[in-house]
Structure formats: structure tokens, C-alpha cells
Design a protein around this motif. Structure first.
Motif, short mmCIF file in Angstrom:
data_model
loop_
_atom_site.label_atom_id
_atom_site.label_comp_id
_atom_site.label_asym_id
_atom_site.label_seq_id
_atom_site.Cartn_x
_atom_site.Cartn_y
_atom_site.Cartn_z
N LEU A 162 35.95 62.91 127.51
CA LEU A 162 35.83 61.79 128.44
C LEU A 162 37.17 61.10 128.64
O LEU A 162 37.54 60.76 129.77
CB LEU A 162 34.79 60.79 127.93
N ILE A 163 37.91 60.89 127.56
CA ILE A 163 39.23 60.26 127.68
C ILE A 163 40.18 61.16 128.45
O ILE A 163 40.92 60.71 129.33
CB ILE A 163 39.81 59.94 126.28
N LEU A 164 40.14 62.46 128.16
CA LEU A 164 41.02 63.40 128.84
C LEU A 164 40.69 63.51 130.33
O LEU A 164 41.55 63.83 131.15
CB LEU A 164 40.92 64.79 128.19
N LEU A 202 32.77 52.61 127.35
CA LEU A 202 31.40 52.64 126.83
C LEU A 202 31.29 53.50 125.57
O LEU A 202 30.69 53.08 124.57
CB LEU A 202 30.45 53.15 127.91
N VAL A 203 31.87 54.69 125.61
CA VAL A 203 31.72 55.60 124.46
C VAL A 203 32.57 55.16 123.27
O VAL A 203 32.40 55.68 122.16
CB VAL A 203 32.09 57.05 124.84
N ILE A 215 24.63 56.95 123.72
CA ILE A 215 25.62 56.22 124.50
C ILE A 215 26.69 57.16 125.06
O ILE A 215 27.27 56.92 126.12
CB ILE A 215 26.26 55.10 123.63
N VAL A 216 26.96 58.26 124.34
CA VAL A 216 27.93 59.24 124.82
C VAL A 216 27.36 59.99 126.01
O VAL A 216 28.06 60.27 126.99
CB VAL A 216 28.32 60.21 123.69
N VAL A 231 34.82 55.65 135.89
CA VAL A 231 35.38 56.51 134.84
C VAL A 231 35.94 55.66 133.70
O VAL A 231 35.70 55.94 132.52
CB VAL A 231 36.46 57.44 135.41
N PHE A 232 36.69 54.62 134.04
CA PHE A 232 37.22 53.73 132.99
C PHE A 232 36.07 53.07 132.22
O PHE A 232 36.14 52.92 131.00
CB PHE A 232 38.12 52.66 133.60
#
Length: 318
Positions: free
Chosen positions: A263-265, A301-302, A144-145, A295-296
Motif C-alpha cells: 500500500l505504501i509503495l 488507515l493501515v 483494517i488492511v 490513496v493517502f
């Protein structure tokens, strides 16, 4: 007990995600400060000044934490453990400082030879590079990542790239920047559990600031008048982007997988577009808005919990 530990881990994960999102938001707005700051001084001068300011901002916080720690500590660390922790913090800070200094300069010089849109997309390739590098260090990455990373990369493309992607000198420099930013994320992932996060952040900025300041005197002509004229963007970049945001990154990464953290960064690119829209009156196309949505969606998702398989013994009894 097991449910309580799982809920505690979940709470720590959400708290870490929030800290990283705040860091990404500060960095996104900092793009405006960096753009304005370059009107007054060169890249070495700007990065040197903001890094030194970021390090100095953290000194009072370190002193305050040390005083409270001595006052409230029940069990003091042995001298051997203190010495070992100081050594790890110093080494980690130097490694992080070297990485962040090098990445920032490659990015700044690369932008001179390529478009900002292409540079933004290539830089955010660290969300793909991080899990690939992590595999060489034995880190497992959930499917999923990987799906989230691919989705985020597609969103970054729509958000940042306005023309056909081709490789030139600037693209190569910015790609090197993305690789070094990936190394910086993995270095933090390695050192942050073993070191004091605030001290680690402080050391990295002093190391980066000293290197950039030396570079400024070698290749640029820094002046006090330029620093005074560009004081507002330099102070924002130094206090908020360096002193606050990078510390939030180091603390937030403690309880998160480095791929999820990257991903958050990467949301800093989304925030930078929104900041340009609000502060600089720049408009967004429907394609860029769709990129923000992707992107959001990738970040959400992760964050979804992984379904655990029940033991065979339990299924047989049921």
C-alpha cells in the motif's frame, strides 16, 4: 520492558514506512525519466542499462559495509553460517531479479496496446493481489488492511483511469505484470530477513540487467549514441530508481507486513502524477486529486495500531 519493546517495534515500523515512502517517491519521479528515455531506446535496452547501473552503484556500498563489518564485528559468524547466508542471498537475488525483470517487460509491452491510465490502475492491483496471495502462505490480514486496500484501489481508479475499463491484450499483459510484482513483494518478504539486503538488491539488478541486455541484442538494435543521448534518464532510473529505491524497499520491508508495504509503495502512482504536474506541466483534474486523497487516506488507515483485547482475568480483577 514490554512497553519498551512495543515502542521499539513502533519506531522500527515508522522508520520502515518512511523508507518505503522514499522508495515510492523515487519511483514516482522515475516515470518521467522512463517516459523520456523511451524516446532514445527500446524497453529492453533501457531496462538492461538501468538495471546494470543500479547493480554497479551498490558495489562500492557493499565493499564499504564489509570493511566496517570486519573492523567492528565482535562475534564473527561461523563459516557454515556465512556459507548459508551467501547461498540464501544468491538464491533470493536471482529470484527477485527474474521477477522484477519479467514484470517490467510485461508492463512495458502492455502499455503499447492499452492506455497509460488503464495500465497504471491495473498495475497497482498488486495492493489487492498481495494479501490474497499471502493467504495461501498462511499470512493473516487484518480487516483494517483489507479496507485500506479497497480504499486505495478506489483511489487508484480515480487517479489513473479516464475511460471505461475493458479488457484487451494490453490490459492482460499489464495484469500479468501486477501479478508478478506481487510475487516480487512476497519473495522479498521471504528472503530479506534471512539475507543481506544490499547484496540481495545488487544481485537482483545484475540478474535483471543481464537478461534484459540479452533481450536487447536479440530483438532491438542498441547503440552507444542512443545511450549517450538518453544518459540523464537512464542514470536517474539506474542510480535512484534501481540502486537506491529498491534497496530501500528491501530494507524497509523487514519490519512491515507485505500488504502494508504494498500500500505504501503504491504511492508511486500519486507521486508520478505530482511529478508530471510539476516537471512536465501536466494538470490534474479534481477527480485525480480526490484519488490522491483516497490513496493517502488508505496508507494512513493501515498504519493505525490495532486495539488489543484485555485478558478476561484482568477485566475480572478490575
Amino acid at each position: 520492558m514490554e512497553q519498551n519493546s512495543q515502542s521499539n517495534k513502533g519506531g522500527q515500523s515508522y522508520r520502515s514506512s518512511l523508507l518505503l515512502f522514499l522508495a515510492a517517491s523515487i519511483w514516482g519521479v522515475a516515470f518521467v525519466a522512463q517516459s523520456v528515455g523511451m524516446d532514445y531506446m527500446g524497453p529492453f535496452t533501457f531496462n538492461g542499462a538501468r538495471s546494470l547501473i543500479g547493480g554497479m552503484v551498490l558495489l562500492p556500498l557493499i565493499a564499504f559495509r564489509e570493511r566496517n563489518r570486519k573492523r567492528d564485528a565482535v562475534e564473527e559468524e561461523t563459516p557454515e553460517k556465512k556459507k548459508a547466508r551467501r547461498k540464501v542471498t544468491l538464491i533470493g537475488g536471482c529470484c527477485c531479479g527474474l521477477a522484477i525483470c519479467t514484470a517490467s517487460m510485461f508492463q512495458q509491452y502492455g502499455i503499447q496496446y492499452t492506455t497509460v491510465g488503464k495500465a497504471g490502475f491495473i498495475t497497482t492491483l498488486y495492493i489487492i493481489i498481495v494479501p490474497i496471495m499471502g493467504l495461501f502462505f498462511g499470512k493473516k490480514v487484518r480487516r483494517i488492511v483489507w479496507a485500506g486496500a479497497a480504499l486505495a484501489a478506489a483511489g487508484m481508479y480515480l487517479l489513473c483511469v479516464n475511460e471505461t475499463l475493458s479488457l484487451n491484450k494490453g490490459d492482460l499483459l499489464v495484469f500479468i505484470c501486477a501479478v508478478i510484482f506481487s510475487i516480487h513483494i512476497l519473495v522479498i518478504d521471504y528472503f530479506s530477513p534471512k539475507a543481506d539486503g544490499v547484496k540481495l538488491s545488487c544481485i537482483q539488478f545484475f540478474v535483471a540487467g543481464i537478461i534484459c541486455t540479452i533481450g536487447a541484442f536479440l530483438v532491438e538494435t542498441p547503440t552507444w549514441s542512443a545511450l549517450v543521448s538518453g544518459a540523464v534518464p537512464v542514470l536517474y532510473a539506474g542510480v535512484m530508481s534501481c540502486g537506491v529505491a529498491y534497496t530501500l524497499q528491501i530494507i524497509g520491508q523487514r519490519n512491515l507486513d507485505p500488504t502494508v508495504a504494498s500500500l505504501i509503495l503504491s504511492l508511486e502512482s500519486v507521486v508520478s502524477v505530482l511529478a508530471g504536474w510539476v516537471i512536465l506541466n501536466q494538470t490534474m483534474s479534481s477527480k485525480e486529486i480526490f484519488g490522491c486523497v483516497l490513496v493517502f487516506a488508505a496508507v494512513i488507515l493501515v498504519q493505525l495500531p490495532e486495539k488489543k483485547r484485555q485478558p478476561e482475568a484482568e477485566s475480572e480483577v478490575g
